[in-house]
Scaffold this motif. Sequence first.
Motif, PDB file in Angstrom:
ATOM      1  N   PRO A 104       0.917  -1.477  -0.106  1.00 23.49           N
ATOM      2  CA  PRO A 104      -0.148  -0.167   0.200  1.00 23.49           C
ATOM      3  C   PRO A 104       1.094   0.908  -0.123  1.00 23.49           C
ATOM      4  N   LEU A 105       1.607   1.461   0.491  1.00 23.58           N
ATOM      5  CA  LEU A 105       2.891   2.527   0.807  1.00 23.58           C
ATOM      6  C   LEU A 105       3.842   2.753  -1.203  1.00 23.58           C
ATOM      7  N   CYS A 106       3.934   1.675  -1.498  1.00 24.36           N
ATOM      8  CA  CYS A 106       4.158   1.594  -2.596  1.00 24.36           C
ATOM      9  C   CYS A 106       3.647   2.025  -3.871  1.00 24.36           C
ATOM     10  N   ARG A 107       2.312   1.718  -3.355  1.00 27.12           N
ATOM     11  CA  ARG A 107       0.810   2.274  -4.766  1.00 27.12           C
ATOM     12  C   ARG A 107       0.930   3.662  -4.446  1.00 27.12           C
ATOM     13  N   ARG A 108       0.886   4.236  -2.961  1.00 27.90           N
ATOM     14  CA  ARG A 108       0.682   5.773  -2.848  1.00 27.90           C
ATOM     15  C   ARG A 108       1.587   6.353  -3.645  1.00 27.90           C
ATOM     16  N   GLU A 109       2.938   5.501  -3.611  1.00 24.88           N
ATOM     17  CA  GLU A 109       4.108   7.159  -4.190  1.00 24.88           C
ATOM     18  C   GLU A 109       3.854   6.186  -5.559  1.00 24.88           C
ATOM     19  N   ILE A 110       3.740   5.410  -6.300  1.00 27.54           N
ATOM     20  CA  ILE A 110       3.514   5.497  -7.518  1.00 27.54           C
ATOM     21  C   ILE A 110       2.279   6.174  -7.428  1.00 27.54           C
ATOM     22  N   ALA A 111       1.744   6.520  -7.473  1.00 27.58           N
ATOM     23  CA  ALA A 111       0.553   7.061  -8.299  1.00 27.58           C
ATOM     24  C   ALA A 111       0.934   8.726  -8.188  1.00 27.58           C
ATOM     25  N   LEU A 112       1.945   8.799  -6.848  1.00 31.37           N
ATOM     26  CA  LEU A 112       2.129  10.433  -6.872  1.00 31.37           C
ATOM     27  C   LEU A 112       3.121  10.914  -7.872  1.00 31.37           C
ATOM     28  N   MET A 113       3.796   9.484  -7.944  1.00 30.90           N
ATOM     29  CA  MET A 113       5.541   9.983  -8.922  1.00 30.90           C
ATOM     30  C   MET A 113       4.209   9.960 -10.996  1.00 30.90           C
TER      31      MET A 113
ATOM     32  N   PHE B  70      15.786   5.633  -6.314  1.00 33.75           N
ATOM     33  CA  PHE B  70      15.250   6.618  -6.788  1.00 33.75           C
ATOM     34  C   PHE B  70      15.290   8.421  -6.839  1.00 33.75           C
ATOM     35  N   ALA B  71      16.866   8.188  -7.118  1.00 33.66           N
ATOM     36  CA  ALA B  71      17.730   9.526  -7.770  1.00 33.66           C
ATOM     37  C   ALA B  71      17.267   9.408  -9.115  1.00 33.66           C
ATOM     38  N   ALA B  72      17.513   8.280 -10.152  1.00 31.66           N
ATOM     39  CA  ALA B  72      17.355   8.476 -11.559  1.00 31.66           C
ATOM     40  C   ALA B  72      15.340   9.035 -11.968  1.00 31.66           C
ATOM     41  N   MET B  73      14.775   8.368 -10.802  1.00 34.07           N
ATOM     42  CA  MET B  73      13.257   8.295 -11.022  1.00 34.07           C
ATOM     43  C   MET B  73      12.928   9.863 -11.611  1.00 34.07           C
ATOM     44  N   TRP B  74      13.065  10.674  -9.673  1.00 31.88           N
ATOM     45  CA  TRP B  74      13.610  12.063  -9.656  1.00 31.88           C
ATOM     46  C   TRP B  74      14.243  12.841 -11.437  1.00 31.88           C
TER      47      TRP B  74
END
Length: 119
Positions: free
Chosen positions: A13-22, A68-72
Amino acid sequence: MSGVTVWHDGNCPLCRREIALMRRLDRGGRITFVDATGPEVCPSDRAALLARFHAMEDGRMLSGAAAFAAMWRAIPLLRPIGLLARYRPVLRLLERAYSRFLIVRPRLQRWLLRREARA
């Protein structure tokens, strides 16, 4: 800017929220998000992909803070943070923070799952 592929835990659930934001922040569609729990072929061990955050940038597989840095870097709003993470001292600091986060991640996941169950 080249594209980035991100593998995430679709059952978390934590990952789903973070990916939704990204996904919302990735207005240019530069990131391909892959649920590592899905039927897609994984580039490495599925358990490893689920244990730590992974991304591929310019053909290089990255994990943890580097991923994370690559995604950012692929998201204009977060790009400055991703570029700053190219400096070793900054990346080491981010990796240390990420390693500590991984210790509390299971508790956060359980808390979010209970919260979702009540909703």
